[in-house]
Motif scaffolding. Structure first.
Motif, PDB file in Angstrom:
ATOM      1  N   TRP A  83     -14.638  -4.001   7.282  1.00 20.38           N
ATOM      2  CA  TRP A  83     -13.487  -3.586   6.479  1.00 20.38           C
ATOM      3  C   TRP A  83     -12.377  -4.605   6.628  1.00 20.38           C
ATOM      4  N   HIS A  84     -11.639  -4.847   5.537  1.00 14.88           N
ATOM      5  CA  HIS A  84     -10.445  -5.678   5.638  1.00 14.88           C
ATOM      6  C   HIS A  84      -9.346  -5.058   4.784  1.00 14.88           C
ATOM      7  N   SER A  85      -8.119  -5.500   5.033  1.00 14.64           N
ATOM      8  CA  SER A  85      -6.944  -4.857   4.446  1.00 14.64           C
ATOM      9  C   SER A  85      -6.526  -5.419   3.100  1.00 14.64           C
ATOM     10  N   GLY A  86      -7.170  -6.487   2.644  1.00 15.45           N
ATOM     11  CA  GLY A  86      -6.744  -7.127   1.398  1.00 15.45           C
ATOM     12  C   GLY A  86      -6.439  -8.586   1.647  1.00 15.45           C
ATOM     13  N   ASN A  87      -5.564  -9.171   0.865  1.00 10.77           N
ATOM     14  CA  ASN A  87      -5.302 -10.602   0.975  1.00 10.77           C
ATOM     15  C   ASN A  87      -4.377 -10.976   2.133  1.00 10.77           C
ATOM     16  N   ASP A  88      -3.483 -10.073   2.523  1.00 12.11           N
ATOM     17  CA  ASP A  88      -2.452 -10.393   3.503  1.00 12.11           C
ATOM     18  C   ASP A  88      -2.319  -9.263   4.518  1.00 12.11           C
ATOM     19  N   GLN A  89      -1.704  -9.582   5.647  1.00 10.50           N
ATOM     20  CA  GLN A  89      -1.215  -8.555   6.558  1.00 10.50           C
ATOM     21  C   GLN A  89       0.278  -8.380   6.263  1.00 10.50           C
ATOM     22  N   ILE A  90       0.637  -7.187   5.809  1.00 11.96           N
ATOM     23  CA  ILE A  90       2.010  -6.972   5.356  1.00 11.96           C
ATOM     24  C   ILE A  90       2.792  -6.014   6.251  1.00 11.96           C
ATOM     25  N   GLY A  91       2.105  -5.372   7.205  1.00  6.64           N
ATOM     26  CA  GLY A  91       2.804  -4.500   8.141  1.00  6.64           C
ATOM     27  C   GLY A  91       2.716  -3.025   7.850  1.00  6.64           C
ATOM     28  N   HIS A  92       1.929  -2.653   6.827  1.00  5.27           N
ATOM     29  CA  HIS A  92       1.807  -1.231   6.477  1.00  5.27           C
ATOM     30  C   HIS A  92       0.356  -0.764   6.480  1.00  5.27           C
ATOM     31  N   GLU A  93      -0.541  -1.515   7.104  1.00  6.39           N
ATOM     32  CA  GLU A  93      -1.952  -1.158   7.095  1.00  6.39           C
ATOM     33  C   GLU A  93      -2.240  -0.095   8.157  1.00  6.39           C
ATOM     34  N   SER A 100       2.904  -9.359  10.215  1.00  5.52           N
ATOM     35  CA  SER A 100       2.717  -9.971   8.894  1.00  5.52           C
ATOM     36  C   SER A 100       2.047 -11.325   9.041  1.00  5.52           C
ATOM     37  N   ALA A 101       1.181 -11.629   8.070  1.00  2.65           N
ATOM     38  CA  ALA A 101       0.508 -12.929   8.016  1.00  2.65           C
ATOM     39  C   ALA A 101       0.064 -13.150   6.574  1.00  2.65           C
ATOM     40  N   ALA A 102       0.715 -14.062   5.889  1.00  2.00           N
ATOM     41  CA  ALA A 102       0.369 -14.355   4.498  1.00  2.00           C
ATOM     42  C   ALA A 102      -0.984 -15.043   4.425  1.00  2.00           C
ATOM     43  N   GLY A 103      -1.825 -14.551   3.533  1.00  2.00           N
ATOM     44  CA  GLY A 103      -3.124 -15.163   3.304  1.00  2.00           C
ATOM     45  C   GLY A 103      -4.175 -14.846   4.340  1.00  2.00           C
ATOM     46  N   ILE A 104      -3.875 -13.951   5.297  1.00  2.00           N
ATOM     47  CA  ILE A 104      -4.846 -13.587   6.338  1.00  2.00           C
ATOM     48  C   ILE A 104      -5.007 -12.073   6.351  1.00  2.00           C
TER      49      ILE A 104
END
Length: 206
Positions: free
Chosen positions: A90-100, A186-190
């Protein structure tokens, strides 16, 4: 901290390129590492030698069966974390944004000692900052039982077990039926990746 985990019982040289704008911040970080010794600074490169033994891994108990899992993003893929395969997950999508958020239901109340997230080839997708909550009263209200930045633990897991990269989180001793993992960094693109997940009993309960 991750640099010290690369050492085992040996030495590592760290060179900082002083032409970079962030070199003062990098030097300040290395200066704080126990065992770091400045070798030289020629105006272009600042070089250190670091010698320090890294700590051992976190002990884990026996696995506790997981009844169900849910996630607030890409929910249909959530069961992949308990399918026994480390090549998918499982992955959260394109980015880590802090609301997963990712929830675990053990089916019945259990005494929990820790979590093991086997990252495998997806170790780049470790959570930037992770919070673990537990429903300790059984009424659906979660309370925080662990918080941390797993970067260092991921490096250590990769060094010890590079094929599976078992990121291990010690929760001590928590009685609960439900656990919730929240990624609050947060991590853009990860993306945040969970290829395979296990809940374990306290070591003393084995």
């Amino acid at each position: 901290e991750a640099l010290t985990d690369l050492l085992h019982d040996g030495l590592v040289q760290v060179s900082i390129d002083r032409s970079r704008g962030d070199s003062p911040q990098m030097a300040a970080l290395v200066d704080r590492i126990p065992g770091a010794r400045l070798l030289d600074d020629d105006g272009r490169w600042r070089r250190y030698l670091i010698a320090q033994h890294r700590p051992g891994g976190v002990p884990v108990g026996v696995s506790i069966p997981i009844a169900a899992v849910t996630a607030n993003a890409w929910a249909p893929d959530a069961p992949r974390v308990i399918d026994g395969r480390i090549d998918v997950g499982w992955h959260s999508g394109n980015d880590q944004i802090g609301h997963e958020s990712f929830e675990i239901d053990l089916g019945t109340p259990q005494v929990v000692g820790g979590l093991v997230i086997e990252m495998g080839r997806f170790s780049f997708g470790y959570p930037q900052e992770l919070v673990v909550d537990a429903d300790r009263t059984g009424d659906g209200s979660f309370l925080e039982v662990w918080r941390g930045r797993p970067a260092r633990a991921t490096v250590q897991a990769a060094l010890d077990h590079p094929e599976r990269v078992p990121l291990t989180i010690d929760l001590g001793r928590v009685e609960t039926r439900r656990l919730r993992l929240r990624q609050v960094g947060s991590a853009a693109g990860i993306p945040w990746w969970i290829p395979e997940l296990a809940v374990t009993a306290p070591v003393s309960a084995e």
